[in-house]
Design a protein around this motif. Structure first.
Motif, PDB file in Angstrom:
ATOM      1  N   PHE A 195       0.849  -1.175   0.000  1.00 36.59           N
ATOM      2  CA  PHE A 195       0.000   0.000   0.000  1.00 36.59           C
ATOM      3  C   PHE A 195       0.892   1.233   0.000  1.00 36.59           C
ATOM      4  CE2 PHE A 195      -2.430  -3.371   1.952  1.00 36.59           C
ATOM      5  CZ  PHE A 195      -3.611  -3.302   1.237  1.00 36.59           C
ATOM      6  N   VAL A 196       0.683   2.090  -0.957  1.00 32.31           N
ATOM      7  CA  VAL A 196       1.461   3.312  -1.060  1.00 32.31           C
ATOM      8  C   VAL A 196       0.501   4.477  -0.861  1.00 32.31           C
ATOM      9  CG1 VAL A 196       2.945   4.696  -2.552  1.00 32.31           C
ATOM     10  CG2 VAL A 196       3.038   2.202  -2.679  1.00 32.31           C
ATOM     11  N   THR A 197       0.758   5.291   0.158  1.00 34.92           N
ATOM     12  CA  THR A 197      -0.119   6.435   0.414  1.00 34.92           C
ATOM     13  C   THR A 197       0.293   7.603  -0.452  1.00 34.92           C
ATOM     14  OG1 THR A 197       1.268   7.177   2.231  1.00 34.92           O
ATOM     15  CG2 THR A 197      -0.572   5.744   2.790  1.00 34.92           C
ATOM     16  N   GLY A 238      -5.152   6.580   6.356  1.00 34.07           N
ATOM     17  CA  GLY A 238      -6.036   5.442   6.600  1.00 34.07           C
ATOM     18  C   GLY A 238      -7.467   5.661   6.159  1.00 34.07           C
ATOM     19  N   CYS A 239      -7.736   6.795   5.545  1.00 34.22           N
ATOM     20  CA  CYS A 239      -9.105   7.144   5.151  1.00 34.22           C
ATOM     21  C   CYS A 239      -9.683   6.100   4.199  1.00 34.22           C
ATOM     22  CB  CYS A 239      -9.108   8.511   4.476  1.00 34.22           C
ATOM     23  SG  CYS A 239     -10.724   9.029   3.887  1.00 34.22           S
TER      24      CYS A 239
END
Length: 75
Positions: A12-14, A58-59
């Protein structure tokens, strides 16, 4: 390939910037119920030292915060 090895492939890449914006932080200070902090199940919005902070990483992008804001202050 083992299941554990496959699970390690998930990454997961924010984003580098938030997709959520508070239009006016002064309006948040006037908000009595602070519903955005209550409705969000991943605690994206928090109050720290009389200032609202956004932890966008984390939205879940459900949009509930925008719906419950009585001032329409979340863009």
């Amino acid at each position: 390939m083992r299941v554990e090895d496959k699970l390690r492939l998930d990454r997961f890449v924010t984003d580098k910037g938030s997709h959520l914006k508070i239009i006016s932080r002064d309006i948040c200070l006037k908000c009595a119920g602070k519903p955005c902090t209550i409705i969000c199940c991943v605690e994206t919005y928090r109050w720290e030292d009389d200032r609202i902070t956004i932890r966008y990483e984390g939205c879940l992008e459900c949009g509930a915060c925008r719906l419950v804001c009585p001032f329409g202050n979340i863009d």
